[in-house]
Write an enzyme that holds these catalytic residues in place. Structure first.
Site, PDB file in Angstrom:
ATOM      1  N   PHE A   1      58.790 -41.175 -21.557  1.00  0.00           N
ATOM      2  CA  PHE A   1      59.124 -41.274 -20.136  1.00  0.00           C
ATOM      3  C   PHE A   1      59.776 -42.632 -19.852  1.00  0.00           C
ATOM      4  CE2 PHE A   1      57.799 -42.505 -15.753  1.00  0.00           C
ATOM      5  CZ  PHE A   1      58.626 -41.626 -15.082  1.00  0.00           C
ATOM      6  N   GLN A   2      60.891 -42.583 -19.158  1.00  0.00           N
ATOM      7  CA  GLN A   2      61.673 -43.773 -18.803  1.00  0.00           C
ATOM      8  C   GLN A   2      62.085 -44.600 -20.026  1.00  0.00           C
ATOM      9  OE1 GLN A   2      59.720 -45.806 -15.442  1.00  0.00           O
ATOM     10  NE2 GLN A   2      60.894 -44.466 -14.076  1.00  0.00           N
TER      11      GLN A   2
ATOM     12  N   LYS B   1      56.441 -52.579 -23.582  1.00  0.00           N
ATOM     13  CA  LYS B   1      55.261 -52.803 -22.735  1.00  0.00           C
ATOM     14  C   LYS B   1      54.080 -53.370 -23.526  1.00  0.00           C
ATOM     15  CE  LYS B   1      52.492 -50.707 -19.120  1.00  0.00           C
ATOM     16  NZ  LYS B   1      52.210 -49.504 -18.314  1.00  0.00           N
TER      17      LYS B   1
END
Lengths: 163, 578
Positions: free
Chosen positions: B112-113, B162
């Site tokens: 996702f993204q 992240k």
């Protein structure tokens, strides 16, 4: 004119795409490109064969030098150098053809590295034109497959491309 | 000191001396935003769209010379930033863009993204880094700033997965004082022999011209350029990116050159026998048709980037180096030289230039009952006493701002020259105003461009950046319409919008002041009102003459000597003057 540009580049992920991307974005052509690590694990050596006018080649070398990851670069075509390419050719070899291909491979200083009842694989190294000449000398209908590594090269004499 | 990746990133920016971050949060940068929340040294400017963040950071960078810093999340946050990154790249603006990325273990899984930010930005950054090891983060940030701000500046992207910023993984932190990169040596000592040859050629010139560009602004060499130009007494022309590097109101300055440059600048280039290009790159909008470019001239080219030299135009004396030290060396040699500029030839040359100037190529109809955009810019100049920072979008209004607002100082004219990015002006003005809170900041725009980043009006309110938007509203994408008029027999294919918002109400809805101006006699008072409102953003929606064109013009495929000029006052027909 044909040029062989030899590059020492940081062995980082994406380094190859920076070089390849530069060529496609600016519309320069690549005839062949080889890349492998060097004795220094932090560096890769890339050899690019390209064609273009003196102006284009000047721009190519300047733009390559501008890439942050490019450590050093030379245009081998500007000085005495040795150029080699590896080729393997799988050839149909039946009957009289078997002897003919063997002698042809010998003339070109190739080696037969795989044999079946109906085929040979010939391995050959040399400047690209020599490999071209071998291909031209073989009946094109008998060639099953050609694999070429692309040219790589090194300058003659004491000088070397290193950090 | 042990810090998490997020803390390291924020602390590195603090240690780098960053004042502002322009950004927008999202999943992949949540740890980073949490670290930002817990500090007070850096002010975060929350934009309304990531493109706005990049242009605002860019405006900050262009007006200060310091790198602009952007923080966006992965995926769409990153791709939205790309236009702004490319804009900065084309104009060599130092920026550091930190993009979030999905965690290392899921990279490549279409998470996702997730988007390959390194791959997407590769052709429009000076360099980019994917951080794979938190212990290398601080060093990578230092390298990014070093690369962005040295040599020929440019944007650098740092893609930060992240998990690199995870709060529970702490490593020792130390921000490096300096870094060196073995493959990157941006400072080149200029070649004295070349400089000497250049000085000899320059002093032998009969019809010389100095052609200076954005490199003089970026290289902080305005003072040196001014001294150099005055010492020689030669005419100077600036590129669009170089406006302000030499005072525009000085008599040696014969205006901008190129497609919409002055007649005198282009003719002087064409007829010159020696050109010295300083921090300029022979862009196609400057040269016109290359085969016809400056047929009689020997060319000296000073540039920090060797790849800029002889890229489009072959030059006779290349000098690779920073503009400032090169000009200083040249000045010394000029002073020491027994040869002096040829006074007699120069006198004749200036007489010739005066004849070209007499054509008055920037004339326009001053009696028109309609508002002429050129008049608006002249009044803007007058009301701001020539001291404003002027940002612009892209199109006719950009050219009029460049032509009719003479900049006497560098870094006052902020526009997207290379990429030509509509939507640049408003967010850039916000960045400029943050950097220069006491200065007048105007955004000259048009009703089409302004709509491309109009959402940043909201940012302007939140951060109290009182800018003045000069919307030259001609109900057309004027530059497209102009080309369609000249080259497509007036087939105005999609160069107007049937629906245009009420900008006064729109400005008010965003919490600002909106004023609509319909008559020429209202222009001056409206500008005075706008600039007297020191603490308000004012949107001046100015209804200009729909049919006005930018003159003079070198049409595609023509040379400098072949400009299309406006015929006479009040007429929009034209003649060829060769």
């Amino acid at each position: 004119m044909r040029h062989i540009i030899s590059i020492l580049i940081e062995n980082e992920s994406g380094a190859l795409s920076r070089v390849a991307g530069l060529f496609s974005a600016r519309g320069y052509n690549i005839e062949s490109l080889t890349v492998a690590a060097t004795e220094d694990a932090s560096l890769s050596r890339m050899t690019i064969v390209t064609r273009g006018s003196a102006e284009i080649i000047e721009q190519i070398t300047k733009q390559l030098n501008k890439l942050i990851d490019v450590v050093r670069l030379i245009d081998l075509a500007e000085s005495f150098h040795i150029e080699r390419e590896l080729m393997m050719v799988k050839i149909k070899a039946i009957g009289d053809m078997r002897a003919e291909i063997r002698s042809m491979a010998e003339v070109f200083r190739g080696k037969i590295v795989d044999v079946t009842p109906s085929t040979y694989i010939v391995e050959m190294t040399g400047p690209s034109e020599k490999l071209d000449a071998f291909i031209a000398a073989i009946d094109s209908n008998s060639i099953i497959e050609v694999v070429r590594s692309g040219s790589t090269g090194i300058s003659r004499g004491e000088k070397g491309l290193h950090v | 000191m042990e810090l998490s990746g997020a803390q390291i990133l924020v602390q590195s920016l603090i240690d780098e001396g960053v004042e502002y971050i322009f950004g927008y949060p999202g999943g992949a940068v949540l740890h980073l935003y949490d670290a930002l929340y817990q500090q007070e040294d850096i002010k975060h400017i929350l934009v309304r769209h990531e493109q706005g963040a990049t242009h605002a950071a860019d405006g900050y960078a262009r007006s200060t010379g310091k790198p602009g810093v952007v923080l966006v999340t992965s995926g769409p946050g990153a791709t939205n930033a790309v236009t702004g990154i490319a804009t900065a790249y084309m104009d060599s603006i130092p920026m550091v863009i930190i993009s979030g990325q999905v965690s290392l273990p899921v990279i490549g899984s279409d998470a996702f993204q997730e988007v390959d930010m390194i791959g997407i930005t590769r052709p429009c950054v000076k360099h980019n880094y994917l951080v794979k090891d938190v212990t290398k983060l601080a060093e990578t940030i230092k390298k990014a700033f070093y690369v962005a701000t040295t040599g020929r500046p440019g944007p650098v992207v740092i893609d930060v997965p992240k998990d690199i910023t995870a709060p529970h993984i702490k490593v020792p932190y130390k921000y490096p004082k300096k870094v060196s990169i073995r493959s990157y040596n941006p400072v080149v000592t200029p070649h004295k022999g070349q400089i000497k040859k250049a000085v000899e050629l320059l002093l032998s010139a009969q019809k010389p011209i100095i052609y200076s560009g954005g490199g003089v602004v970026l290289g902080e060499a305005s003072k040196e350029l001014t001294e150099f130009t005055r010492a020689l007494g030669y005419p100077i022309t600036n590129t669009l990116m170089g406006l302000g590097a030499y005072p525009a109101t000085d008599k040696q300055n014969i205006g901008m050159l190129g497609m919409h440059g002055t007649y005198e600048a282009n003719m002087a280039m064409h007829e010159s026998d020696v050109i010295i290009a300083i921090g300029a790159r022979f862009d196609d909008r400057v040269t016109g048709k290359l085969d016809l470019f400056c047929p009689y001239a020997k060319i000296i080219h000073i540039d920090i980037d060797p790849a800029s030299i002889s890229k489009t135009v072959r030059v006779d004396i290349p000098i690779v180096g920073e503009v400032k030290p090169v000009l200083e060396l040249m000045m010394e040699m000029i002073k020491e030289s027994s040869t002096k500029p040829n006074k007699k030839a120069l006198e004749l040359w200036w007489q010739q230039i005066a004849q070209w100037q007499a054509v008055d190529c920037l004339q326009f109809d001053r009696e028109s009952p309609l508002i002429k955009p050129q008049y608006v810019i002249e009044q803007l100049y007058d009301v701001t006493k020539g001291n404003a920072y002027v940002t612009s979008d892209v199109g006719q209004h950009q050219m009029w701002a460049a032509q009719y607002y003479p900049f006497d100082k560098p870094r006052r004219w902020i526009n997207s020259g290379g990429l030509g990015t509509m939507g640049f002006g408003l967010p850039a003005a916000i960045g400029v105003k943050l950097a220069h809170p006491d200065a007048d900041v105007a955004c000259v725009t048009g009703e089409a461009s302004i709509q491309m980043c109009i959402q940043e009006l909201s940012t302007a309110l939140q951060y109290k950046t009182p800018i003045k938007i000069i919307n030259l509203n001609n109900r057309y994408m004027g530059m497209v319409r102009q080309w369609q008029e000249f080259s497509y027999e007036c087939r105005y294919s999609h160069s107007y919008m049937d629906t245009i918002p009420d900008f006064v109400k729109l400005a008010e809805a965003y919490g600002h002041v909106g004023i609509r101006i319909d008559k020429p006699e209202e222009v001056r008072a409206a500008l005075e009102t706008a600039f007297s409102m020191k603490d308000r953003t004012v949107f001046l929606d100015i209804m200009t003459d729909r049919t006005e064109n930018v003159y003079p013009m070198i049409e595609a495929g023509k040379g400098h000597h072949d400009m299309k000029l406006r015929v006479a006052q009040g007429s929009t027909t034209e003649r060829e003057l060769a």
